[in-house]
Design a protein around this motif. Structure first.
Motif, PDB file in Angstrom:
ATOM      1  N   GLN A   1      43.509  82.794  16.409  1.00  0.00           N
ATOM      2  CA  GLN A   1      44.239  81.504  16.385  1.00  0.00           C
ATOM      3  C   GLN A   1      44.446  80.826  17.518  1.00  0.00           C
ATOM      4  N   MET A   2      44.599  79.562  17.583  1.00  0.00           N
ATOM      5  CA  MET A   2      45.090  78.458  18.641  1.00  0.00           C
ATOM      6  C   MET A   2      46.259  77.894  18.233  1.00  0.00           C
ATOM      7  N   SER A   3      47.013  77.269  19.260  1.00  0.00           N
ATOM      8  CA  SER A   3      48.228  76.505  18.969  1.00  0.00           C
ATOM      9  C   SER A   3      47.678  75.120  19.720  1.00  0.00           C
ATOM     10  N   TRP A   4      48.344  74.150  18.978  1.00  0.00           N
ATOM     11  CA  TRP A   4      48.427  72.586  19.525  1.00  0.00           C
ATOM     12  C   TRP A   4      49.533  72.171  19.978  1.00  0.00           C
ATOM     13  N   LEU A   5      49.440  71.393  21.144  1.00  0.00           N
ATOM     14  CA  LEU A   5      50.879  70.524  21.486  1.00  0.00           C
ATOM     15  C   LEU A   5      50.390  69.412  21.796  1.00  0.00           C
ATOM     16  N   ILE A   6      50.955  68.560  21.053  1.00  0.00           N
ATOM     17  CA  ILE A   6      50.529  67.090  21.060  1.00  0.00           C
ATOM     18  C   ILE A   6      51.938  66.280  21.799  1.00  0.00           C
ATOM     19  N   ASP A   7      51.445  65.608  22.967  1.00  0.00           N
ATOM     20  CA  ASP A   7      52.367  64.883  23.478  1.00  0.00           C
ATOM     21  C   ASP A   7      52.202  63.490  23.297  1.00  0.00           C
ATOM     22  N   PHE A   8      53.226  62.582  22.947  1.00  0.00           N
ATOM     23  CA  PHE A   8      53.010  61.259  22.664  1.00  0.00           C
ATOM     24  C   PHE A   8      53.487  60.283  23.731  1.00  0.00           C
ATOM     25  N   THR A   9      53.574  60.764  24.961  1.00  0.00           N
ATOM     26  CA  THR A   9      53.738  60.073  26.208  1.00  0.00           C
ATOM     27  C   THR A   9      52.869  58.914  26.291  1.00  0.00           C
TER      28      THR A   9
ATOM     29  N   ASP B   1      50.882  81.049  23.909  1.00  0.00           N
ATOM     30  CA  ASP B   1      52.065  81.154  23.495  1.00  0.00           C
ATOM     31  C   ASP B   1      52.578  82.559  23.406  1.00  0.00           C
ATOM     32  N   ARG B   2      53.712  82.733  22.405  1.00  0.00           N
ATOM     33  CA  ARG B   2      54.249  83.972  22.602  1.00  0.00           C
ATOM     34  C   ARG B   2      53.453  85.271  21.835  1.00  0.00           C
ATOM     35  N   ASN B   3      52.546  84.516  20.983  1.00  0.00           N
ATOM     36  CA  ASN B   3      51.375  85.420  20.372  1.00  0.00           C
ATOM     37  C   ASN B   3      50.106  85.743  21.101  1.00  0.00           C
ATOM     38  N   GLY B   4      50.237  85.188  22.384  1.00  0.00           N
ATOM     39  CA  GLY B   4      48.869  85.498  22.993  1.00  0.00           C
ATOM     40  C   GLY B   4      47.743  84.319  22.855  1.00  0.00           C
ATOM     41  N   ARG B   5      48.113  83.288  21.946  1.00  0.00           N
ATOM     42  CA  ARG B   5      47.006  82.350  21.463  1.00  0.00           C
ATOM     43  C   ARG B   5      46.779  81.472  22.424  1.00  0.00           C
ATOM     44  N   SER B   6      45.372  80.594  22.511  1.00  0.00           N
ATOM     45  CA  SER B   6      45.267  79.754  23.315  1.00  0.00           C
ATOM     46  C   SER B   6      45.897  78.506  22.837  1.00  0.00           C
ATOM     47  N   VAL B   7      46.251  77.752  23.865  1.00  0.00           N
ATOM     48  CA  VAL B   7      46.938  76.494  23.591  1.00  0.00           C
ATOM     49  C   VAL B   7      46.136  75.314  23.990  1.00  0.00           C
ATOM     50  N   LEU B   8      45.939  74.279  23.296  1.00  0.00           N
ATOM     51  CA  LEU B   8      45.401  72.887  23.494  1.00  0.00           C
ATOM     52  C   LEU B   8      46.491  71.978  23.501  1.00  0.00           C
ATOM     53  N   ILE B   9      46.450  71.112  24.395  1.00  0.00           N
ATOM     54  CA  ILE B   9      47.342  69.934  24.549  1.00  0.00           C
ATOM     55  C   ILE B   9      46.727  68.772  24.511  1.00  0.00           C
ATOM     56  N   LEU B  10      47.239  67.778  23.549  1.00  0.00           N
ATOM     57  CA  LEU B  10      46.621  66.642  23.325  1.00  0.00           C
ATOM     58  C   LEU B  10      47.362  65.495  23.486  1.00  0.00           C
ATOM     59  N   ARG B  11      47.020  64.730  24.091  1.00  0.00           N
ATOM     60  CA  ARG B  11      47.771  63.576  24.577  1.00  0.00           C
ATOM     61  C   ARG B  11      46.825  62.095  24.103  1.00  0.00           C
ATOM     62  N   PRO B  12      47.201  61.822  22.985  1.00  0.00           N
ATOM     63  CA  PRO B  12      46.446  60.502  22.527  1.00  0.00           C
ATOM     64  C   PRO B  12      46.808  59.320  23.061  1.00  0.00           C
TER      65      PRO B  12
END
Length: 295
Positions: A143-151, A100-111
């Motif tokens: 810290q990390m960021s999460w992106l949750i995709d509901f596709t 992300d813009r702050n250099g955090r790792s990003v986890l993508i979650l696709r339930p």
């Protein structure tokens, strides 16, 4: 003094000297540690647990002791990709190839991509990826960021309440202050009933980090873009990049990261044995005090 700490924890966050005093107090309360616990319990770790409990030393001590007990049995630093790879076949959770813009790792979650039924294996997979996200944080970032995709998400492949509750339990109790923000992108209306139950498991601090984003809601979209560059953000989240999860390539990356993780925790020999089919526990050598893999 103690009432001031209790009533206004902003003092600790803004005053390095005050924070250091609290860190030392918690360190003394926890007592001497050895092995992996010593490596885990850095000053940054103490601070995260203090922040999670509003700088109350007694509550922070209890929380950290429970984590140390959990880590001693769950052994998150020993989990290797080949043990959880089946959970990753559909890309239901994976570390993105951007920050992300702050250099955090990003986890993508696709339930909607759930592919297994074993809760135990699903949690090991989750913990493995939490550890991996932390392993890949840049220096100075925790810290990390999460992106949750509901596709593909529907009531028929909905994550069971038990799974959601255990996910929240692990994140809140054993990885405090590791989550910076979680964006739930365009969830279907039927998700609202599920959310009404799940939100009661969230502590106030975690609840405030969960943001719903709807494409037609400009404010929510703008908030998301303050965290992510549109060029990096996948189209599934309103960005311009292509979301291309390649299981084989991701597996190679995780296998390489396993080597880094093993070296960090002093588990090089165990990693080699694991590659040969060995999965028994080993006593780790006394490590030097390196940056922790989690907190």
């Amino acid at each position: 003094m103690f009432s001031r700490w209790t009533n206004s924890h902003h003092d600790q966050e803004n005053d390095p000297h005050e924070a250091e005093l609290k860190v030392n107090e918690l360190k003394d309360a926890i007592g001497p540690q050895s092995g992996r616990s010593l490596q885990f319990c850095t000053n940054a770790c103490f601070r995260r647990y203090l922040e999670a409990r509003n700088w109350n030393v007694e509550k922070s001590k209890k929380m950290l002791e429970e984590t140390l007990k959990w880590r001693s049995t769950f052994k998150p630093e020993e989990i290797r990709w080949n043990e959880v790879a089946i959970e990753g076949e559909t890309g239901k959770i994976y570390r993105a190839n951007f920050h992300d813009r702050n250099g955090r790792s990003v986890l993508i979650l696709r339930p909607g991509m759930q592919n297994t039924a074993s809760l135990d294996n699903q949690m090991r997979h989750l913990v493995y990826l939490l550890e991996n996200a932390i392993l890949n944080l840049p220096e100075g970032q925790e810290q990390m960021s999460w992106l949750i995709d509901f596709t593909g998400w529907s009531i028929t492949n909905n994550v069971p309440i038990k799974s959601a509750r255990e996910t929240i339990n692990i994140l809140q109790n054993h990885y405090p202050e590791r989550l910076a923000i979680a964006f739930l992108y365009n969830p279907p209306r039927i998700f609202e009933a599920f959310w009404k139950i799940v939100k009661y498991f969230l502590e106030a601090k975690t609840f405030q980090k969960v943001k719903f984003v709807y494409p037609k809601n400009k404010d929510s979209v703008e908030l998301m873009r303050t965290y992510f560059d549109e060029q990096n953000l996948p189209k599934e989240f309103g960005g311009k990049a292509l979301l291309n999860y390649d299981y084989e390539e991701f597996s190679k990356m995780m296998t390489q990261d396993d080597v880094k993780s093993a070296a960090l925790w002093g588990l090089d020999i165990k990693l080699q044995q694991a590659g040969n089919g060995y999965s028994g526990a080993e006593v780790a050598p006394e490590p030097v005090c390196l940056a922790p893999a989690a907190g």
